[in-house]
Write a protein that holds these residues in place. Structure first.
Motif, PDB file in Angstrom:
ATOM      1  N   UNK A  80      12.090   1.037   1.418  1.00 54.68           N
ATOM      2  CA  UNK A  80      12.020   1.864   2.629  1.00 54.68           C
ATOM      3  C   UNK A  80      10.863   1.408   3.519  1.00 54.68           C
ATOM      4  N   UNK A  81       9.724   1.113   2.906  1.00 55.57           N
ATOM      5  CA  UNK A  81       8.571   0.626   3.681  1.00 55.57           C
ATOM      6  C   UNK A  81       8.936  -0.690   4.383  1.00 55.57           C
ATOM      7  N   UNK A  82       9.594  -1.581   3.658  1.00 59.61           N
ATOM      8  CA  UNK A  82       9.983  -2.877   4.232  1.00 59.61           C
ATOM      9  C   UNK A  82      10.968  -2.697   5.378  1.00 59.61           C
ATOM     10  N   UNK A  83      11.976  -1.835   5.169  1.00 60.02           N
ATOM     11  CA  UNK A  83      12.982  -1.616   6.214  1.00 60.02           C
ATOM     12  C   UNK A  83      12.347  -1.019   7.471  1.00 60.02           C
ATOM     13  N   UNK A  84      11.328  -0.181   7.275  1.00 63.29           N
ATOM     14  CA  UNK A  84      10.702   0.463   8.450  1.00 63.29           C
ATOM     15  C   UNK A  84       9.998  -0.561   9.329  1.00 63.29           C
TER      16      UNK A  84
ATOM     17  N   UNK B  79       0.843  -1.210   0.000  1.00 61.70           N
ATOM     18  CA  UNK B  79       0.000   0.000   0.000  1.00 61.70           C
ATOM     19  C   UNK B  79       0.878   1.261   0.000  1.00 61.70           C
ATOM     20  N   UNK B  80       1.980   1.216   0.743  1.00 59.07           N
ATOM     21  CA  UNK B  80       2.903   2.364   0.747  1.00 59.07           C
ATOM     22  C   UNK B  80       3.557   2.530  -0.627  1.00 59.07           C
ATOM     23  N   UNK B  81       3.930   1.403  -1.231  1.00 61.38           N
ATOM     24  CA  UNK B  81       4.586   1.434  -2.542  1.00 61.38           C
ATOM     25  C   UNK B  81       3.659   2.037  -3.596  1.00 61.38           C
ATOM     26  N   UNK B  82       2.408   1.660  -3.523  1.00 55.87           N
ATOM     27  CA  UNK B  82       1.429   2.109  -4.523  1.00 55.87           C
ATOM     28  C   UNK B  82       1.287   3.630  -4.529  1.00 55.87           C
ATOM     29  N   UNK B  83       1.602   4.276  -3.399  1.00 58.88           N
ATOM     30  CA  UNK B  83       1.446   5.731  -3.327  1.00 58.88           C
ATOM     31  C   UNK B  83       2.615   6.482  -3.968  1.00 58.88           C
ATOM     32  N   UNK B  84       3.647   5.750  -4.383  1.00 59.29           N
ATOM     33  CA  UNK B  84       4.777   6.392  -5.067  1.00 59.29           C
ATOM     34  C   UNK B  84       4.268   7.079  -6.335  1.00 59.29           C
ATOM     35  N   UNK B  85       4.910   8.170  -6.721  1.00 59.95           N
ATOM     36  CA  UNK B  85       4.422   8.887  -7.913  1.00 59.95           C
ATOM     37  C   UNK B  85       4.727   8.129  -9.200  1.00 59.95           C
ATOM     38  N   UNK B  86       3.859   8.296 -10.208  1.00 63.59           N
ATOM     39  CA  UNK B  86       4.158   7.836 -11.570  1.00 63.59           C
ATOM     40  C   UNK B  86       4.066   9.045 -12.492  1.00 63.59           C
ATOM     41  N   UNK B  87       4.832   9.004 -13.561  1.00 64.14           N
ATOM     42  CA  UNK B  87       4.865  10.129 -14.508  1.00 64.14           C
ATOM     43  C   UNK B  87       3.461  10.430 -15.026  1.00 64.14           C
TER      44      UNK B  87
ATOM     45  N   UNK C  32     -10.793   5.287   2.487  1.00 63.95           N
ATOM     46  CA  UNK C  32     -10.854   4.069   1.668  1.00 63.95           C
ATOM     47  C   UNK C  32     -11.047   2.883   2.593  1.00 63.95           C
ATOM     48  N   UNK C  33     -11.174   1.697   2.004  1.00 67.18           N
ATOM     49  CA  UNK C  33     -11.259   0.468   2.799  1.00 67.18           C
ATOM     50  C   UNK C  33      -9.892  -0.122   3.113  1.00 67.18           C
ATOM     51  N   UNK C  34      -8.805   0.521   2.635  1.00 64.61           N
ATOM     52  CA  UNK C  34      -7.456   0.003   2.885  1.00 64.61           C
ATOM     53  C   UNK C  34      -7.137   0.091   4.378  1.00 64.61           C
ATOM     54  N   UNK C  35      -6.405  -0.897   4.930  1.00 63.94           N
ATOM     55  CA  UNK C  35      -6.024  -0.812   6.344  1.00 63.94           C
ATOM     56  C   UNK C  35      -5.160   0.424   6.616  1.00 63.94           C
ATOM     57  N   UNK C  36      -5.312   1.002   7.794  1.00 60.74           N
ATOM     58  CA  UNK C  36      -4.509   2.174   8.186  1.00 60.74           C
ATOM     59  C   UNK C  36      -3.033   1.793   8.262  1.00 60.74           C
ATOM     60  N   UNK C  37      -2.144   2.738   7.954  1.00 62.47           N
ATOM     61  CA  UNK C  37      -0.708   2.438   8.091  1.00 62.47           C
ATOM     62  C   UNK C  37      -0.348   2.116   9.531  1.00 62.47           C
ATOM     63  N   UNK C  38       0.612   1.180   9.707  1.00 59.46           N
ATOM     64  CA  UNK C  38       0.926   0.654  11.039  1.00 59.46           C
ATOM     65  C   UNK C  38       2.228   1.229  11.616  1.00 59.46           C
ATOM     66  N   UNK C  39       2.832   2.188  10.927  1.00 59.68           N
ATOM     67  CA  UNK C  39       4.025   2.820  11.494  1.00 59.68           C
ATOM     68  C   UNK C  39       4.129   4.241  10.965  1.00 59.68           C
ATOM     69  N   UNK C  40       4.994   5.043  11.597  1.00 54.28           N
ATOM     70  CA  UNK C  40       5.120   6.440  11.166  1.00 54.28           C
ATOM     71  C   UNK C  40       5.709   6.559   9.766  1.00 54.28           C
ATOM     72  N   UNK C  41       6.673   5.689   9.476  1.00 53.16           N
ATOM     73  CA  UNK C  41       7.273   5.734   8.135  1.00 53.16           C
ATOM     74  C   UNK C  41       6.229   5.356   7.087  1.00 53.16           C
ATOM     75  N   UNK C  42       5.431   4.325   7.392  1.00 53.07           N
ATOM     76  CA  UNK C  42       4.385   3.929   6.442  1.00 53.07           C
ATOM     77  C   UNK C  42       3.365   5.050   6.254  1.00 53.07           C
ATOM     78  N   UNK C  43       3.048   5.778   7.342  1.00 54.00           N
ATOM     79  CA  UNK C  43       2.138   6.926   7.209  1.00 54.00           C
ATOM     80  C   UNK C  43       2.745   7.984   6.302  1.00 54.00           C
ATOM     81  N   UNK C  44       4.034   8.254   6.500  1.00 56.32           N
ATOM     82  CA  UNK C  44       4.724   9.251   5.678  1.00 56.32           C
ATOM     83  C   UNK C  44       4.623   8.875   4.198  1.00 56.32           C
TER      84      UNK C  44
END
Lengths: 279, 279
Positions: A139-143, A49-57, B12-24
């Motif tokens: 970055x999401x994975x490392x966090x 879900x975090x990855x999906x929010x990355x920008x695309x051109x 949305x129906x997506x689960x809330x982020x579970x860490x501060x980095x994921x929120x960022x």
């Protein structure tokens, strides 16, 4: 080799990171040995879900991910990448796919003919967007405490990967990432980098700074390999130039072409005027 | 339009982020209006040090950054990008440069002839590494409270940017990012994305999921634009297909060629056999 007794960071004169996120990014390293501990689906979903929010051109959403957890299929990717144990040992492998199939659906909906996949611009867009997503994924994975390595080796035999993943025309698997729990006994220290002034230059490219930085880096990295007990490794300039003086993945252009891609500036029959090449 | 009174995230129906980095990462958005507040050099250095730790393919360090703070030079980049006010208003603009000049120094040191810049593989490596660094730069910047937008528009006139930055042969400015303090009165909500199951697919590419997701996304994004008061915008499929049915940056291949790049699988005179194109 065991590194549990050594610090993560090699001491430098660089200022210490001033936030937790900056520390996370500064301590990033490629981890090639995993403990075999599982990655729960909830964590994987959070990372995706975090990855999906990355920008695309142009917000084209011209990228898709294929997420592999099946052991046999992960082994198949490891084989495609040239037999990499670091891939075979990962819990999850994610392939980042340039996806102009999705955008072609948009074109068809409006009776337009998509050409982006036939342009040099489109190939750059796809690869840049894949890199952006990969870094966000890592970055999401490392966090969450997981470890990763980017796998360019999927381009060793991209046609086999296209077959394995069932990828349609106008898509290309450009890079992958492993994901798993690090084997802390085999986790290296953070790798040094070229000096900052030779990497991030002010206002103009500084060829002298780059040259000096490259010289410094040869010694820095040599010392680092030795500290890891990897005395068989070459210097940066030896190892990089050995690889970069060969066409080491020799089917990338042909496979992209077979998927419908071209490296053009305009319609093929237009024969645009080109500036004289410097090389 | 002011958005200080609306939440950052669309429900949305997506689960809330579970860490501060994921929120960022989940709250990432492209910010195109800046307040004009300064970016202190210490913060910029921190962001650049984090960016430098991003991985590069085979640890070749085949990437450099040019960091612009000079107002006139930032205006020049804005002009090159087609007159983008979002660039002109930024405090800092960083250009991500594929750098096979540095790696060529390594080849010369060992009396080797570098060919990576003449390969399709090398062009993909460079663009992917630039994307990885850009995402790392932006995450580092966001963690300190700054705002950014990726600027693909530098490829609108890459020859002019090469001139402005004094870039040598075997380098190419592939993407840029703005950096500044957001004007909170003009900051949009986070943009919705295609449904997760049509973006991150399990084990194999799922063309049906992609097709369904594209349909859903046309409505999602339309509603979002309306909620931002941008009723003049088209749907995702309209706007994407309008751009992607044109060769909209028509000097990318020619400029790369002038810098010494080629999109090849092997030596030019080898005339490799290629699989039949599907397109």
């Amino acid at each position: 080799m065991t590194h549990n007794d050594v610090p993560d960071l090699v001491p430098t004169n660089d200022p210490e990171p001033t936030s937790e996120v900056l520390s996370l990014l500064r301590e990033r390293r490629s981890v090639r040995a995993f403990s075999g501990e599982p990655v729960p689906q909830e964590d994987l979903t959070q990372i995706l879900l975090a990855t999906r929010q990355a920008p695309t051109s142009i917000n084209a959403e011209g990228l898709s991910l294929v997420v592999l957890r099946d052991r046999d299929r992960i082994q198949a990717v490891a084989d495609i990448a040239g037999g990499q144990p670091q891939v075979a040992g990962a819990e999850v492998v994610v392939v980042f796919v340039v996806d102009f199939y999705r955008t072609d659906l948009a074109a068809r909906k409006h009776q337009r003919e998509q050409v982006v996949h036939r342009s040099a611009e489109g190939i750059l867009v796809g690869a840049v967007d894949a890199g952006i997503a990969l870094a966000t994924f890592q970055t999401a994975a490392h966090s969450l405490g997981y470890a990763t390595t980017a796998i360019g080796g999927v381009r060793n035999d991209p046609a086999a990967l296209i077959e394995l993943l069932g990828l349609p025309a106008h898509t290309f698997p450009v890079v992958a990432s492993t994901l798993g729990v690090a084997d802390r006994q085999k986790t290296p220290q953070v790798k040094p980098r070229v000096p900052l002034e030779s990497y991030a230059m002010e206002e103009r490219y500084d060829a002298q700074a780059v040259e000096h930085g490259a010289q410094v880096y040869d010694e820095l990295l040599r010392d680092w390999w030795d500290a890891q007990g990897m005395t068989q490794m070459g210097t940066w300039s030896q190892d990089t130039s050995s690889m970069y003086s060969r066409y080491y993945f020799p089917t990338v252009a042909a496979t992209m072409e077979a998927q419908g891609f071209r490296f053009l500036d305009g319609p093929e029959d237009a024969a645009p005027e080109r500036p004289a090449a410097q090389d």
